[in-house]
Every structure is written in C-alpha cells, then in structure tokens.
Motif scaffolding. Structure first.
Motif, PDB file in Angstrom:
ATOM      1  N   ILE A   1       1.225  -1.314   0.234  1.00 27.82           N
ATOM      2  CA  ILE A   1      -0.362  -0.139   0.352  1.00 27.82           C
ATOM      3  C   ILE A   1       1.360   0.778   0.188  1.00 27.82           C
ATOM      4  CG2 ILE A   1      -1.776   1.124   1.093  1.00 27.82           C
ATOM      5  CD1 ILE A   1      -2.645  -1.647   2.587  1.00 27.82           C
ATOM      6  N   SER A   2       0.114   1.776  -1.674  1.00 31.77           N
ATOM      7  CA  SER A   2       1.760   3.058  -0.923  1.00 31.77           C
ATOM      8  C   SER A   2       0.847   4.859  -1.209  1.00 31.77           C
ATOM      9  CB  SER A   2       1.912   3.352  -2.214  1.00 31.77           C
ATOM     10  OG  SER A   2       1.541   3.417  -3.142  1.00 31.77           O
ATOM     11  N   GLY A   3      -0.271   4.708  -0.970  1.00 35.50           N
ATOM     12  CA  GLY A   3      -1.439   5.443  -0.639  1.00 35.50           C
ATOM     13  C   GLY A   3      -2.455   5.704   0.325  1.00 35.50           C
ATOM     14  N   VAL A   4      -2.908   6.525   0.700  1.00 39.72           N
ATOM     15  CA  VAL A   4      -4.522   6.243   1.452  1.00 39.72           C
ATOM     16  C   VAL A   4      -4.968   7.609   1.026  1.00 39.72           C
ATOM     17  CG1 VAL A   4      -6.062   5.856   3.043  1.00 39.72           C
ATOM     18  CG2 VAL A   4      -3.955   4.194   2.480  1.00 39.72           C
TER      19      VAL A   4
ATOM     20  N   VAL B   1      -7.617  11.677 -13.666  1.00 40.79           N
ATOM     21  CA  VAL B   1      -5.429  12.390 -12.844  1.00 40.79           C
ATOM     22  C   VAL B   1      -6.461  11.983 -11.298  1.00 40.79           C
ATOM     23  CG1 VAL B   1      -4.429  14.223 -13.037  1.00 40.79           C
ATOM     24  CG2 VAL B   1      -5.653  13.843 -14.556  1.00 40.79           C
ATOM     25  N   LEU B   2      -4.929  11.472 -10.744  1.00 42.37           N
ATOM     26  CA  LEU B   2      -5.312  10.959  -9.335  1.00 42.37           C
ATOM     27  C   LEU B   2      -3.875  11.136  -8.819  1.00 42.37           C
ATOM     28  CD1 LEU B   2      -6.651   8.506 -10.391  1.00 42.37           C
ATOM     29  CD2 LEU B   2      -6.631   6.952  -8.466  1.00 42.37           C
ATOM     30  N   THR B   3      -3.420  12.071  -7.031  1.00 43.01           N
ATOM     31  CA  THR B   3      -2.849  11.741  -6.461  1.00 43.01           C
ATOM     32  C   THR B   3      -2.315  10.734  -5.987  1.00 43.01           C
ATOM     33  OG1 THR B   3      -4.208  12.178  -4.457  1.00 43.01           O
ATOM     34  CG2 THR B   3      -4.522  14.101  -5.757  1.00 43.01           C
ATOM     35  N   SER B   4      -1.270  10.833  -5.860  1.00 37.20           N
ATOM     36  CA  SER B   4      -0.819   9.675  -5.488  1.00 37.20           C
ATOM     37  C   SER B   4      -0.950   9.055  -3.861  1.00 37.20           C
ATOM     38  CB  SER B   4       1.098  10.322  -4.430  1.00 37.20           C
ATOM     39  OG  SER B   4       0.836  10.916  -3.781  1.00 37.20           O
ATOM     40  N   LYS B   5      -2.039   9.759  -3.565  1.00 36.94           N
ATOM     41  CA  LYS B   5      -2.612   8.349  -2.056  1.00 36.94           C
ATOM     42  C   LYS B   5      -3.980   8.901  -2.927  1.00 36.94           C
ATOM     43  CE  LYS B   5      -0.719  11.230   1.409  1.00 36.94           C
ATOM     44  NZ  LYS B   5      -1.213  11.589   3.063  1.00 36.94           N
TER      45      LYS B   5
ATOM     46  N   VAL C   1      -3.943   3.150  -2.890  1.00 39.26           N
ATOM     47  CA  VAL C   1      -3.033   3.759  -3.976  1.00 39.26           C
ATOM     48  C   VAL C   1      -2.180   2.420  -3.687  1.00 39.26           C
ATOM     49  CG1 VAL C   1      -2.131   4.423  -5.516  1.00 39.26           C
ATOM     50  CG2 VAL C   1      -3.662   5.872  -4.850  1.00 39.26           C
ATOM     51  N   LEU C   2      -2.051   0.918  -4.298  1.00 35.57           N
ATOM     52  CA  LEU C   2      -1.226   0.466  -4.748  1.00 35.57           C
ATOM     53  C   LEU C   2       0.340   0.677  -5.032  1.00 35.57           C
ATOM     54  CD1 LEU C   2      -2.841  -2.700  -5.343  1.00 35.57           C
ATOM     55  CD2 LEU C   2      -2.670  -1.364  -3.170  1.00 35.57           C
TER      56      LEU C   2
END
Lengths: 152, 148
Positions: free
Chosen positions: A71-74, B85-89, A80-81
């Motif tokens: 898991i890299s971001g929430v 378009v998404l942020t890194s989160k 986001v993986l």
C-alpha cells in the motif's frame, strides 16, 4: 464519511484518536493499482499480532488479499498500491509475436504468494486444452500479453 | 514466392485490433488511408468504440501488421484524453483535457478540475508518476492555473 468525534483516550502512545483512520472509513474504498487500474473495493482488513497485515479487495465475486507492504498511499476515496497485482493478468488476451490471437489467460503458475509468475496457461476456448507459456517467452504483460516468439 | 508472402492486402488490415506497446487494445482498424498522388499508404483509422472519437494512426506508429492484430510502436498521446488524474494517495482531482507532446513525448497535460466551476490546470511531465489507465501524480506535484 464518518464524523470524527472527540473521545477520551487511554493509551501509552501519543496521538489524538479522533484524528486517526478508523476501520470503518477504509471499508468500501476503491483500490487502485500502480498503473491506475481499478482493482476493486476494500472489503475487509486483516490483522496479525495486533497490527494490520493487509486488506481484502473484492471485485464482483473474486477476492484478493494484498499485504500492507504494497500500500503506497491512502486518501478519503482510495487506496493506491505500489504494484500491479499479477492476478489481474487472468482473462487478458494473449498475442504471439506475429500478432496471432492465442486466446485468454485462464490460469497463472505463480511463485508462492509473491507478485510474480512462472508461466501463464492460455486457452482459446473454455474446454480447450491450455498451452503453458513460460515467463521467459513473455515480452509485455500489461493490458494484454504479447509474446516474444510465434506459436503454431 | 518470398516477396509474395510479404505483400498484404487491405483485408489483412481491416477489422484487426490495434494494440499499443503496453498491450492495450485501442480498437478495430476500420479504414486505411492512401495518398491520392503519391499512392503511398499513410495510416489507418481505428474505431475506439462507443462514444469515443475515431483515432488516426500514422504509418510510422505501426510496428508490424500481425495475423490478428496490428502492433504499434508508440502509445498515441490522444489516448490519454479523458483519463482520471489522481494524486499519489488516490484522490481524484480531475480529468485529462488535453496533452501537449513533443516528438511523441508528453511535455504537459491539461487537467480539467472536478466541480461545475472547475478551472483548468497544467501539470508538467516531471510531476507525473504514471500514465496508464489513469494519470497518477508525484507526491509534491504542482498545478499551474490556465487563464481561459
């Protein structure tokens, strides 16, 4: 989204519990792969020895466990993986180097539970005998699979 | 005989799937374009499906004409229009409105921000982490407002 309330706290660790993520706020969040593909939604969170081991992602009727290390971001909307789960290759089209449609990936031969595979089993029809193609013969494995050589 | 095998007809191209280097099936080849005077093949039109515009692919984008598919050697930047378009989160900030590319390399994308009164913003290629099924930005990305 759940309203965060003030609450009394009994803990040896610092931090406002009202500002922490709650279990319920994670359930139903979208799960996005490294490439931005929609993998599914968070169905459950699994714990081991009092800490989070990972999340269970559901899409249609299939479920997938993803370790917390991937898991890299929430955010409020999504998780986001840091990987493109290899299991997503099942059902993808396979072309050989001559552009011949070989069928679809019916099964993966995996290396344990890691995010890699040893071979793909490709079938043209549901009841047809599958062809096992080793990873070394795969050139591209993203939106579909393109092989390095031609198959008869 | 050998040179005969190297000749293909329009039947061998039309109706085939156009596949980009990432393996994405862009659509079905519906037309081939031939220059009236030079009589040379210029490219082909790909039908991307319902509610999507037709895509012209120049011949220099074609890697090879396969048995069941036409392989491309570059990802057409037109394909990125409309992607989230998404942020890194994972927070969705808008959609790709247009792409500015130089020699087939993305220089900048214009993002139409979410909301009725959403403004347009430019994001430099250096602030983009991944462009694939959606655009994912790097953690410290910067948005440059575009005056309408």
């Amino acid at each position: 989204m759940l309203k965060k309330r003030r609450m009394n706290s009994i803990s040896t660790k610092p931090g406002d519990p009202g500002a922490m993520d709650s279990f319920r706020s994670w359930i139903g969040k979208k799960v996005i792969s490294k490439s931005g593909d929609f993998i599914g939604k968070v169905h459950d969170i699994r714990f081991s020895k009092k800490s989070i081991s990972g999340i269970v992602v559901m899409k249609n009727i299939s479920s997938l466990f993803i370790g917390q290390e991937f898991i890299s971001g929430v955010s409020n909307e999504a998780v986001v993986l840091s990987i493109d789960p290899v299991t997503m290759l099942v059902g993808k089209k396979v072309f050989d180097s001559d552009g011949k449609d070989m069928g679809k990936v019916s099964r993966l031969v995996r290396k344990g539970n890691s995010n890699s595979f040893e071979a793909v089993v490709v079938k043209r029809k549901v009841y047809s005998k599958g062809i096992k193609i080793p990873k070394s013969d795969v050139e591209v494995s993203k939106k579909s699979i393109i092989l390095k050589k031609s198959y008869e | 005989m050998d040179s005969k095998n190297k000749i293909i007809t329009s039947d061998d191209i039309l109706g085939k799937e156009a596949v980009d280097p990432e393996g994405e099936i862009l659509g079905i080849v519906t037309k081939v374009h031939i220059h009236k005077e030079t009589k040379k093949l210029l490219g082909m039109t790909v039908d991307q499906g319902f509610m999507k515009p037709e895509l012209f692919i120049g011949l220099h984008y074609v890697k090879n004409f396969g048995v069941d598919a036409v392989f491309l050697n570059k990802v057409p930047t037109d394909k990125f229009r409309g992607l989230d378009v998404l942020t890194s989160k994972g927070e969705v900030i808008g959609k790709v409105k247009s792409v500015r590319a130089k020699r087939h390399r993305v220089q900048e994308i214009v993002v139409a921000k979410r909301g009725v009164l959403g403004k347009d913003y430019a994001v430099a290629a250096s602030d983009i982490d991944v462009i694939s099924s959606s655009v994912i930005l790097k953690p410290n990305y910067r948005l440059k407002e575009i005056e309408k």
